[in-house]
Design a protein around this motif. Sequence first.
Motif, PDB file in Angstrom:
ATOM      1  N   VAL A  22      -1.794  -3.023  -8.720  1.00  0.00           N
ATOM      2  CA  VAL A  22      -1.073  -2.344  -7.546  1.00  0.00           C
ATOM      3  C   VAL A  22       0.194  -2.029  -7.996  1.00  0.00           C
ATOM      4  O   VAL A  22       1.231  -2.866  -8.121  1.00  0.00           O
ATOM      5  CB  VAL A  22      -1.051  -3.193  -6.392  1.00  0.00           C
ATOM      6  CG1 VAL A  22      -0.744  -2.387  -5.041  1.00  0.00           C
ATOM      7  CG2 VAL A  22      -2.578  -3.622  -6.046  1.00  0.00           C
ATOM      8  N   ASP A  23       0.634  -0.681  -8.212  1.00  0.00           N
ATOM      9  CA  ASP A  23       2.011  -0.287  -8.392  1.00  0.00           C
ATOM     10  C   ASP A  23       2.287   0.933  -8.187  1.00  0.00           C
ATOM     11  O   ASP A  23       1.252   2.042  -8.158  1.00  0.00           O
ATOM     12  CB  ASP A  23       2.363  -0.562 -10.050  1.00  0.00           C
ATOM     13  CG  ASP A  23       3.571  -0.861 -10.410  1.00  0.00           C
ATOM     14  OD1 ASP A  23       4.529  -0.112 -10.189  1.00  0.00           O
ATOM     15  OD2 ASP A  23       4.015  -1.835 -10.819  1.00  0.00           O
ATOM     16  N   ILE A  54       6.146  -5.816  -6.557  1.00  0.00           N
ATOM     17  CA  ILE A  54       6.764  -6.239  -5.268  1.00  0.00           C
ATOM     18  C   ILE A  54       7.420  -5.324  -4.755  1.00  0.00           C
ATOM     19  O   ILE A  54       7.151  -5.117  -3.233  1.00  0.00           O
ATOM     20  CB  ILE A  54       7.848  -7.437  -5.642  1.00  0.00           C
ATOM     21  CG1 ILE A  54       7.009  -8.624  -6.169  1.00  0.00           C
ATOM     22  CG2 ILE A  54       8.566  -7.677  -4.492  1.00  0.00           C
ATOM     23  CD1 ILE A  54       7.940 -10.049  -6.556  1.00  0.00           C
ATOM     24  N   MET A  55       8.175  -4.342  -5.400  1.00  0.00           N
ATOM     25  CA  MET A  55       8.861  -3.256  -4.556  1.00  0.00           C
ATOM     26  C   MET A  55       8.051  -2.088  -4.706  1.00  0.00           C
ATOM     27  O   MET A  55       7.919  -1.375  -5.641  1.00  0.00           O
ATOM     28  CB  MET A  55      10.392  -3.219  -5.354  1.00  0.00           C
ATOM     29  CG  MET A  55      11.280  -4.310  -5.266  1.00  0.00           C
ATOM     30  SD  MET A  55      13.083  -3.759  -5.551  1.00  0.00           S
ATOM     31  CE  MET A  55      12.527  -3.831  -7.792  1.00  0.00           C
ATOM     32  N   MET A  56       7.407  -1.980  -3.379  1.00  0.00           N
ATOM     33  CA  MET A  56       6.656  -0.606  -3.349  1.00  0.00           C
ATOM     34  C   MET A  56       6.912  -0.052  -1.849  1.00  0.00           C
ATOM     35  O   MET A  56       7.472  -0.745  -1.212  1.00  0.00           O
ATOM     36  CB  MET A  56       5.205  -0.936  -3.419  1.00  0.00           C
ATOM     37  CG  MET A  56       4.725  -1.568  -4.604  1.00  0.00           C
ATOM     38  SD  MET A  56       3.027  -1.978  -4.570  1.00  0.00           S
ATOM     39  CE  MET A  56       2.934  -3.604  -3.327  1.00  0.00           C
ATOM     40  N   PRO A  57       6.628   1.362  -1.656  1.00  0.00           N
ATOM     41  CA  PRO A  57       6.950   1.885  -0.434  1.00  0.00           C
ATOM     42  C   PRO A  57       6.025   1.160   0.637  1.00  0.00           C
ATOM     43  O   PRO A  57       4.887   0.758   0.013  1.00  0.00           O
ATOM     44  CB  PRO A  57       6.650   3.489  -0.878  1.00  0.00           C
ATOM     45  CG  PRO A  57       5.785   3.533  -2.019  1.00  0.00           C
ATOM     46  CD  PRO A  57       6.104   2.285  -2.661  1.00  0.00           C
ATOM     47  N   THR A 106      -7.192   0.854  -9.620  1.00  0.00           N
ATOM     48  CA  THR A 106      -5.677   0.874  -9.189  1.00  0.00           C
ATOM     49  C   THR A 106      -5.213   1.258  -7.594  1.00  0.00           C
ATOM     50  O   THR A 106      -6.188   1.871  -7.234  1.00  0.00           O
ATOM     51  CB  THR A 106      -5.164   2.060 -10.241  1.00  0.00           C
ATOM     52  OG1 THR A 106      -5.576   3.533  -9.730  1.00  0.00           O
ATOM     53  CG2 THR A 106      -5.138   1.873 -11.486  1.00  0.00           C
ATOM     54  N   ALA A 107      -4.258   1.101  -7.455  1.00  0.00           N
ATOM     55  CA  ALA A 107      -3.882   1.296  -5.994  1.00  0.00           C
ATOM     56  C   ALA A 107      -2.138   1.567  -6.102  1.00  0.00           C
ATOM     57  O   ALA A 107      -1.608   0.950  -6.910  1.00  0.00           O
ATOM     58  CB  ALA A 107      -3.834   0.200  -5.181  1.00  0.00           C
ATOM     59  N   ARG A 108      -1.812   2.675  -5.430  1.00  0.00           N
ATOM     60  CA  ARG A 108      -0.358   2.977  -5.401  1.00  0.00           C
ATOM     61  C   ARG A 108       0.686   2.355  -4.371  1.00  0.00           C
ATOM     62  O   ARG A 108       1.628   2.441  -4.652  1.00  0.00           O
ATOM     63  CB  ARG A 108      -0.123   4.639  -5.381  1.00  0.00           C
ATOM     64  CG  ARG A 108      -0.358   5.346  -6.601  1.00  0.00           C
ATOM     65  CD  ARG A 108      -1.869   5.671  -6.864  1.00  0.00           C
ATOM     66  NE  ARG A 108      -1.897   6.440  -8.138  1.00  0.00           N
ATOM     67  CZ  ARG A 108      -2.832   6.342  -9.003  1.00  0.00           C
ATOM     68  NH1 ARG A 108      -3.795   5.674  -8.476  1.00  0.00           N
ATOM     69  NH2 ARG A 108      -2.935   7.003  -9.997  1.00  0.00           N
ATOM     70  N   ASP A 109      -0.001   1.678  -3.436  1.00  0.00           N
ATOM     71  CA  ASP A 109       0.859   0.966  -2.718  1.00  0.00           C
ATOM     72  C   ASP A 109      -0.134  -0.094  -2.069  1.00  0.00           C
ATOM     73  O   ASP A 109      -1.305  -0.210  -2.043  1.00  0.00           O
ATOM     74  CB  ASP A 109       1.447   1.747  -1.359  1.00  0.00           C
ATOM     75  CG  ASP A 109       0.375   2.687  -0.645  1.00  0.00           C
ATOM     76  OD1 ASP A 109      -0.675   2.060  -0.557  1.00  0.00           O
ATOM     77  OD2 ASP A 109       0.820   3.805  -0.316  1.00  0.00           O
TER      78      ASP A 109
END
Lengths: 246, 127
Positions: free
Chosen positions: B7-8, B53-56, B30-33
């Motif tokens: 996840v990134d 950790i830092m994701m929208p 995969t996952a974008r958020d």
Amino acid sequence: MPCISVASGKGGVGKSIICANLGVALSELGYSVALVDADIEGATLGLLLGYNLEDDATLHDYLSGNATEEEVLKSVSPMLNVVFGSVQLTALMKELNLERLERLTSWLKERHDLVLIDTPPGFEEDTFAAIKASDAVIIILNPDILSVTGALKVRIVAKREGKRILGVVVNKAGHEYDIPTEELEAFLEEEVLAVIKDDPLVRNSLLEGIPLVSSYPDSPASRGIKELAKRVMEKLTQDKSQVSGA
Amino acid sequence: MATIMVVDDEEDILSLIQKILTKEGHTVITARDGKEALEKLKHVKPDLILLDIMMPGMSGYQVCKIIKQSDETSSITVAMLTVKADDEDKIRALEDSRADWYFTKPIDTERFAKSVEWLLKNPPRRG
């Protein structure tokens, strides 16, 4: 030579056992060592070193202003002196001036090659005072998550006090679920000074009241502690040569 | 071989991690958020989640907490993979969000593959 705080964020990791046996191992290498039992509410060095305290003056008497440095320093062997902590409940009720700890360690440093403080676990005033009274910190941990986060908290305190971390010691190791040493080093960004095996003979030595490195010198944990003693001295000697070469 | 969710929000990181893990024979999701990750977790149960950790939207801390609080997903090993390298960040992730481990970027690809094998085989105990 410096004063080193032997600390752990989490209780029960074997910090006092390592501290006591490290003191013995260093004294057997020929260094004069002073141990200070600053675990105010849980003093165990007397038990671990098989020293019968009776009415001897303790760190509690010193911190409450009722004893001098000479009175609280007890000789355990020719190269090992100890300032024991009291195991009496009444001693805990005395008003202790923790700032006196720094004066005690300065006095001890002038008379020994090395001073080791058995630092209380957790993050109360007594822990801060012990770290403040030292020059460097060795962090003891077990290879599990909560012990590792405890180590991070010790590092935060040490950094705040401007103290150097000499490295970490992995205790009670040797199980398949252990966090591997290389993962610990990458995560903590600190050197693992020694890995000490989970050793049933530690319990025997506790029951016998004789330090492990003396009673079972060839046991796996004893060997780990002796390696630690050598590594600590190597690091301190490197420091000294760097300072004198600067 | 294992199924690993990454996840990134950074495409470069996703493709780098995907490349390392597929080379080791693992299946990568995969996952974008965080929202997309939690949605996908309703249908698949990976062996390991690597979480930025830092994701929208939700932070990795929040996503990890949700994963660890749910009976369906609490047993999945979660490791943070982040640029945040402060002691306080690590403590927050491992204690408060109950993550199982914590990696800081940039990563050494060879070492990272070994670390993933360790987490898949013997995730660390809490205490």
